[in-house]
Scaffold this active site. Structure first.
Site, PDB file in Angstrom:
ATOM      1  N   ASP A  29       0.596  -1.185  -0.057  1.00 54.33           N
ATOM      2  CA  ASP A  29       0.049   0.012  -0.065  1.00 54.33           C
ATOM      3  C   ASP A  29       0.854   1.300   0.030  1.00 54.33           C
ATOM      4  OD1 ASP A  29      -2.334   2.055   0.721  1.00 54.33           O
ATOM      5  OD2 ASP A  29      -3.402   0.154   0.897  1.00 54.33           O
ATOM      6  N   TYR A  40     -11.456   6.875 -13.019  1.00 53.46           N
ATOM      7  CA  TYR A  40     -11.847   5.775 -12.427  1.00 53.46           C
ATOM      8  C   TYR A  40     -12.673   4.747 -13.019  1.00 53.46           C
ATOM      9  CZ  TYR A  40     -13.425   2.756  -8.749  1.00 53.46           C
ATOM     10  OH  TYR A  40     -13.708   1.423  -7.787  1.00 53.46           O
ATOM     11  N   THR A  92     -20.512  -1.392  -1.601  1.00 55.74           N
ATOM     12  CA  THR A  92     -20.289  -2.212  -0.446  1.00 55.74           C
ATOM     13  C   THR A  92     -19.756  -1.382   0.804  1.00 55.74           C
ATOM     14  OG1 THR A  92     -18.855  -3.652  -1.860  1.00 55.74           O
ATOM     15  CG2 THR A  92     -18.539  -3.948   0.532  1.00 55.74           C
TER      16      THR A  92
END
Length: 352
Positions: free
Chosen positions: A52, A166, A196
């Site tokens: 990350d 995106y 989600t």
């Protein structure tokens, strides 16, 4: 040997304790979904490497597994070349900002993450003959003219709007994954993720569930964009992670992306009223103009996942909201939105 190799003992061996499943790399492992996936893979017997850059991922998301001997966190941006001495069996690519405020903050880097980052991870999979999973998105369907959306629908997407970095980045990544599969025989698994929610969402991520819960807990007005008649389908994070694992472990790779989401549909107004009732908030609903390219409908057709993966969501929205609200209630009660007793330094980290 690089510092990363020394920390991870990247020698192609079975890992630190004779792992049943091998070594999995989770790009974006400190994020909302990535941190839950890391926990699941550790529980399933993997050695796990979380990769990350911490632009949107948070170290405290990994606090619960930071001291696990089978887990390592590596600070690295997948846009940059990966260390040559990584050795992995499975790769999960979840590395991309997923909420509009975050991916629009640096749209060029968002697009690079989807394209350059995918190429770097695909080349890693090619070198080690590893299975690789791509977290795609329902946004590839754009503002759909077909409802619900099956995997065979090609979408209705704006290629040059503020969300395109995106949407089009994820569409390009899908293309790369299947081209690598056809060209090099790589085993690829692509999931199209629908809305989600759950613990570890960020309070400022601009997503509708987190927005509404945070506003309700603070007693602020709840902001509904447009009339509120637009629909979404909300999948609890645990259900989604189960879908990831089942897709990755399917004996045969599906030759197309697979929808993963909850087919139970709610209007945005219904969600706002449910959150107000659940939190016993005095917040009022206010309406603001609809953002550019905001889809009017979003509902997955999960027929393929049901039939071929034996997967469908189990957690009802009311139950999932209970867990999510409890998380944000604790989060908002602490300074700087950091959960108590969680220190960033508790996460072991190597810098690539």
């Amino acid at each position: 040997m690089s510092r990363v190799a020394k920390v991870l003992k990247l020698d192609g061996g079975p890992g630190r304790r004779g792992f049943d499943r091998g070594r999995a790399l989770v790009a974006g492992g400190a994020g909302f979904l990535g941190s839950h996936l890391c926990e699941r893979l550790l529980a399933d017997g993997y050695e796990v490497i979380a990769l990350d850059n911490f632009h949107t991922g948070k170290r405290y998301n990994l606090a619960g597994i930071a001291r696990d001997a089978s887990f390592t966190c590596v600070k690295h941006d997948i846009v940059d070349e990966l260390p040559a001495d990584f050795t992995v069996n499975e790769i999960y690519n979840l590395a991309c900002p997923a909420s509009p405020p975050h991916y629009q903050a640096d749209p060029i880097h968002t697009f690079k993450t989807s394209v350059f980052g995918s190429i770097n991870l695909l080349e890693l999979a090619r070198r080690h003959n590893a299975k690789i999973f791509q977290a795609s998105t329902s946004e590839v369907y754009g503002d759909p003219l077909v409802h619900p959306q099956p995997e065979g629908y090609f979408g209705n997407v704006n290629t040059h709007g503020p969300r395109s970095c995106y949407d089009e980045g994820k569409r390009s990544a899908e293309t790369l994954f299947f081209d690598y599969s056809r060209t090099y025989g790589i085993d690829v698994r692509v999931a199209r993720i629908f809305n989600t929610y759950g613990p570890r969402m960020q309070p400022d991520d601009g997503r509708v569930v987190s927005n509404f819960i945070v506003q309700a807990l603070r007693g602020d007005d709840i902001t509904v964009y447009g009339s509120g008649t637009q629909t979404r389908s909300f999948c609890f994070v645990n259900d989604l992670i189960e879908g990831f694992v089942r897709l990755m472990n399917a004996p045969v790779a599906p030759p197309h992306p697979v929808n993963l989401g909850n087919p139970v549909e709610f209007t945005i107004m219904e969600l706002a009223e449910l959150v107000i009732d659940y939190t016993n908030s005095r917040s009022h609903i206010v309406h603001r103009p609809l953002p550019v390219d905001d889809p009017r409908q979003r509902k997955p057709d999960i027929s393929f996942a049901r039939q071929h993966l034996g997967w469908e969501p189990k957690v009802a929205l009311s139950e999932g909201l209970a867990h999510t609200t409890a998380y944000f209630d604790a989060l908002l009660g602490c300074r700087r939105f950091v959960p108590q007793a969680v220190q960033a330094s508790s996460v072991r980290e190597a810098t690539a």
